[in-house]
Design an enzyme around this catalytic site. Sequence first.
Site, PDB file in Angstrom:
ATOM      1  N   GLU A   6     104.678  -0.644 -76.801  1.00 21.43           N
ATOM      2  CA  GLU A   6     106.033  -0.721 -77.397  1.00 21.43           C
ATOM      3  C   GLU A   6     106.070   0.435 -78.577  1.00 21.43           C
ATOM      4  O   GLU A   6     106.008   0.229 -79.773  1.00 21.43           O
ATOM      5  CB  GLU A   6     106.483  -1.903 -78.185  1.00 21.43           C
ATOM      6  CG  GLU A   6     106.865  -3.080 -77.285  1.00 21.43           C
ATOM      7  CD  GLU A   6     107.333  -4.246 -77.835  1.00 21.43           C
ATOM      8  OE1 GLU A   6     107.039  -4.515 -78.870  1.00 21.43           O
ATOM      9  OE2 GLU A   6     107.727  -5.080 -77.101  1.00 21.43           O
ATOM     10  N   GLU A  54     106.934  -8.678 -71.095  1.00 23.25           N
ATOM     11  CA  GLU A  54     107.306  -9.829 -72.227  1.00 23.25           C
ATOM     12  C   GLU A  54     108.693 -10.175 -71.875  1.00 23.25           C
ATOM     13  O   GLU A  54     109.715  -9.146 -71.730  1.00 23.25           O
ATOM     14  CB  GLU A  54     107.199  -9.067 -73.629  1.00 23.25           C
ATOM     15  CG  GLU A  54     105.484  -9.050 -73.959  1.00 23.25           C
ATOM     16  CD  GLU A  54     105.432  -8.530 -75.342  1.00 23.25           C
ATOM     17  OE1 GLU A  54     106.352  -8.635 -76.376  1.00 23.25           O
ATOM     18  OE2 GLU A  54     104.267  -7.840 -75.582  1.00 23.25           O
TER      19      GLU A  54
HETATM   20  C1  FCB Z   1     107.240  -7.655 -79.069  1.00 20.44           C
HETATM   21  C2  FCB Z   1     105.822  -7.680 -79.292  1.00 20.44           C
HETATM   22  C3  FCB Z   1     104.955  -9.050 -79.413  1.00 20.44           C
HETATM   23  C4  FCB Z   1     105.797 -10.172 -80.021  1.00 20.44           C
HETATM   24  C5  FCB Z   1     107.139 -10.375 -79.515  1.00 20.44           C
HETATM   25  C6  FCB Z   1     108.005 -11.436 -79.927  1.00 20.44           C
HETATM   26  O1  FCB Z   1     108.138  -6.690 -79.382  1.00 20.44           O
HETATM   27  O2  FCB Z   1     105.202  -6.838 -78.397  1.00 20.44           O
HETATM   28  O3  FCB Z   1     103.724  -8.727 -79.856  1.00 20.44           O
HETATM   29  O4  FCB Z   1     105.750 -10.021 -81.224  1.00 20.44           O
HETATM   30  O5  FCB Z   1     107.964  -8.931 -79.832  1.00 20.44           O
END
Ligand code: FCB
Length: 439
Positions: free
Chosen positions: A164, A338
């Site tokens: 990210e 994620e």
């Molecule tokens: C993302 C991050 C991860 C976690 C989630 C909720 O942006 O990559 O580490 O904090 O959010």
Amino acid sequence: MAQKEYAFPKGFLWGTATAAHQIEGGNRNNNWWEFEQRPGAIRNGDSSAKACDHWNLYKKDFAWLTKLHQNAYRMSVEWSRLYPEPGRLDRKALDRYVAMIDELRKRKITPFVTLLHFTVPTWWDRQGGLLNRRREHLAHFEEFCTTVAEAFRGKGVYWNTINEISIVMLGYLTDEFPPAEKSFLKAARAVNTLLALHETAYRSVKRALPDSKIGLVHNMQMVQPLDPRSLSDRALARAVDFLFNGSIFRGLKTGRLIHGKRLPGLRGSTDFFGLNFYNFMQVSRSLPDMVRTATPDPTCGEEKLCAGIGWEPYPEGLYLALKRVAAEFPGMPVYVTENGIGTDDDAWRRRYLVDHLKMAHRAVEDGVDLRGFFHWSLMDNFEWAQGYMSRFGLINMDYRTQKRTLRESGRLYGEISLRNAIPPAALKKFPGDIYRPRF
Ligand code: FCB
């Protein structure tokens, strides 16, 4: 009417994702640890000192993966742990990471390894950190990436370079992330350095392991003008979209950094696309801070927003984000690296999971080459500036005793992984339409 079958492609990877600093404990040598020492930086004064003590308990944690029928797992290797000082490798720490990977492989779980998940060593930060793009500065990261790649040779690892870029950049636009400065110029410089670090990671791992698959992980912000009829809102949405998404896509496609300068090697430097998806972002100069991530009076109720962070669920956004990735990078394999929600209401977490998987499935039906899904996260953990109050886990953490307890959502996710499909009982329980924010 027969119920629709939400089955996923054969060989689909089902996993969860974690990050070293959020679960390991004992990482006191990076910029986040330093940031945590500032009074008021972390909610409730929480500290990552112990976190989930995963550094010592990893075997127990990986046993859960087997119980949940997982065939993949995404983790990160902490640079500051391997290199507590410039040029000095901690071999014992490296051995521990190798043991973790071996433990996963013993369990027939494909490891996805992230090389930089938010944290950088304190010594590297002091040398200019993300604002320094000089070759000798980046060479330290190259050394780290090469060490890890060589140590994991032949272990079937998939690689994630940087987690990210656009969220790390927030450290230069807000005070939620280190170094908590507010400067557009510095934010743009940090993005350029992060793109250069991505290129460095890609090049070093490819050199060490030519057959490996390496991909960037991008958090897609679905940026929308608050008022679609307003010229100014639309212009702002385009600018914010470029800052958060477009600049990264363009970098990977053309090799250009944010200010247009070329970085040889950046072009084409991703074998697959790692997509993190959580929320929408509505923008307008009329909003305080110009941004909001929840509608006023969300129909799901304030308590169902992502705890602390205030993101309103937007399942359809996952479908749209996947479609956009496929349009930007035709033919490229995609993984959802994620997706999840921080909430104390586990029924809501289950609904969130089902709603998002329906949308992932819709993208597959549309031809997106989606190959895997990683729920964030395996267990509750240190949620950065939100500390421990935002609970994202399929497993509940009692931080006092370090006891792990499986949640219903964990059981559901295990069944999904086992069947490679959303089970009929879950479809019955969360029927009908997905949750939709009232934009
Ligand atoms: C993302 C991050 C991860 C976690 C989630 C909720 O942006 O990559 O580490 O904090 O959010």
